[in-house]
Design a protein around this motif. Structure first.
Motif: not given
Length: 557
Positions: A408, A413, A415, A448, A454
């Motif tokens: 990324s 962040h 996705d 995100k 996450s």
């Protein structure tokens, strides 16, 4: 033009060349084999043989004792040909061997019987532990290469009365065969002795094959661990080192013998004093929360200088979910830390450092996952195998986070749409679920989230989806259009995660807060970690709804 040699026509002259000792000879076989050889002695002799070839030779010699005048052909499985290939021949004189080559164009020792020519029903029949009489014996044994009419002439000339076949097998897996051609006057009780003996020998062959497969896996595991750049170790439930990879010498300067049998807490004491608190905190939290843990720290090497490492651990549990130790690895990140300090004022250089760090952590997690996969292949107990598979999927979910961050352009962040799709695809592969068997629908809006949110969110989805794939749709029940739905959406300042299936559902008597299963404990702990609210609806299958907010960034440098 083909260079393949065509079988020559058999002539009367060829038959007359055979020794009269191989023509129609009637004999009475003394039934003395089991008197001379006790079952326990046979088993003892078989267990002391160190190779499949030695076992097959032993089989041939013992059958010859029981059926002195019989012709015997033993075959073994050839994986490269997927065929039963002749291994050894007994009782067949050179004249017959020469004639056989003239008829079919090849030596008997070069014969092979393709397994693809045997259907499932026939394979089951031949693998039932019985010595079967085979019609059209020589024709069948030669896989049809000798015509039936010629086979009958040969059988009459050689004095063959009957042909018997028994495969060496285990659970319909054929790994060899015994082909026996008897003459007139054979005592039936001797054939029963042969059948008993071949069943014993079949078990011995299977045992030796299993030992060889285990030895091959152990060699592969040793090859991996002996040559890896990271340090990998196993600590038991009492905190004692049970295994440490040879790389400990190159990385830290310590000999393997200096570490084995020592307490992990002695090892931790070599951590830099400034990093001791976070190392101990990570170690204790990982063992109490049943989650993989990772920490960066400095560690004292044998020459008293400190190096930077990223240490990652994964707790292990037995079949009853009792803590059973930990597998952990240490990756040298000294060069990353040096570069980080040197270029900390440069945003571009920091991005390179972070990218490399995520790449190494991802590889580190993949190594642990691969080691768990290799170790699981030696397990026989289904519950132990399931524990290793669950641990492997949890490690993979964390490795996937670092893979997505590595790829990324935004390191802060992730996705979620891309990540969750990849995660669920991995789980379908792990549990061998086809997409058309359980229909998957993923609805994730443009969301995100940071790494703090996450990672636990990914582990949550991993646990819930794994539970659905394993238990929601049992094989013994029919389901009309089985479905699995994953939805993630934002409502004002909060996020809503929904994971639901239309399977058999969880018992409505289940108390989420008091459940003792590892999966439910993880779901509760991970929900708490993201300050979430968990609801469970079992009215139509199983539906988990988790409402949570974005976690605050935690400073890492």
């Amino acid at each position: 033009m083909s260079n393949k040699k065509e079988p020559e026509e058999i002539t009367k002259n060829d038959l007359n060349k055979l020794s009269s000792a191989d023509s129609e000879h009637i004999y009475l076989q003394k039934d003395y084999f089991l008197e001379k050889n006790s079952i326990s002695q046979i088993v003892f002799d078989l267990l002391n043989l160190t190779s499949e070839s030695e076992i097959l030779e032993f089989i041939g010699e013992k059958i010859k004792e029981m059926l002195e005048e019989a012709y015997i052909i033993l075959s073994e499985y050839d994986e490269s040909l997927d065929s039963l290939k002749v291994h050894s021949i007994y009782g067949i004189n050179p004249a017959i061997l020469k004639l056989s080559k003239k008829i079919v164009g090849k030596e008997i020792i070069d014969f092979s019987f393709p397994l693809k020519t045997i259907d499932a029903e026939s394979r089951a029949f031949l693998s039932n532990g019985k010595l079967h009489e085979i019609e059209d014996g020589i024709h069948f044994i030669s896989a049809g290469k000798i015509p039936i009419s010629t086979a009958h002439i040969l059988e009459k000339k050689f004095g063959i009365k009957k042909t018997y076949l028994m495969s060496f097998s285990w659970q319909n897996e054929m790994f060899g065969s015994a082909n026996i051609f008897t003459k007139k006057g054979t005592i039936e009780s001797n054939l029963k002795n042969v059948e008993t003996f071949l069943n014993i020998a079949s078990v011995a062959l299977k045992r030796r094959k299993a030992e060889k497969e285990l030895e091959d896996r152990e060699r592969l595991l040793s090859l991996v661990t002996d040559n890896m750049l990271n340090l990998v170790a196993h600590v038991d439930k009492d905190g004692i080192f049970m295994y440490v990879s040879p790389s400990v010498k190159n990385l830290l300067g310590y000999d393997v013998e200096e570490v084995l049998g020592k307490s992990v807490f002695e090892f931790i004491q070599l951590t830099h004093p400034e990093d001791m608190e976070k190392v101990m905190s990570t170690f204790i939290e990982a063992n109490q929360s049943y989650k993989p843990g990772s920490v960066q720290h400095r560690f004292k090497c044998a020459d008293n200088h400190y190096m930077w490492f990223n240490s990652s651990g994964n707790p292990l549990f037995d079949s009853e979910n009792n803590y059973n130790g930990v597998v952990f690895s240490m990756t040298d990140i000294s060069s990353i830390k040096y570069t980080e300090e040197k270029y900390k004022s440069s945003l571009h250089e920091k991005e390179l450092i972070l990218r490399e760090l995520h790449h190494r952590v991802k590889n580190n997690m993949q190594i642990i996952s691969s080691l768990l996969s290799l170790q699981s292949k030696s397990l026989k107990d289904e519950r132990d195998l399931e524990i290793f598979k669950s641990s492997q999927s949890r490690v993979k979910s964390m490795a996937l986070i670092h893979e997505k961050l590595y790829d990324s352009p935004d390191f802060s962040h992730i996705d979620l749409s891309d990540y969750i799709n990849s995660l669920v695809e991995e789980l379908y592969d792990t549990y061998n679920i086809r997409a058309d068997k359980i229909h998957l629908k993923i609805e994730i809006h443009d969301i995100k989230l940071n790494m703090e949110t996450s990672i636990p969110l990914g582990l949550l989805i991993n646990e819930i989806v794994s539970n659905s794939l394993k238990y929601a749709f049992p094989e013994n029940k029919n389901f009309e259009n089985p479905k699995l739905l994953i939805e993630l959406k934002k409502e004002k300042n909060d996020y809503i995660l929904i994971v639901m299936d239309n399977g058999i559902g969880i018992s409505d008597k289940l108390d989420l807060e008091k459940s003792k299963t590892l999966g439910m404990q993880l779901i509760n702990n991970l929900t708490d970690q993201i300050d979430g609210e968990l609801k469970l609806d079992t009215s139509h299958g199983t539906k988990f709804t988790i409402k949570f907010g974005k976690q605050k960034y935690q400073k890492r440098v």
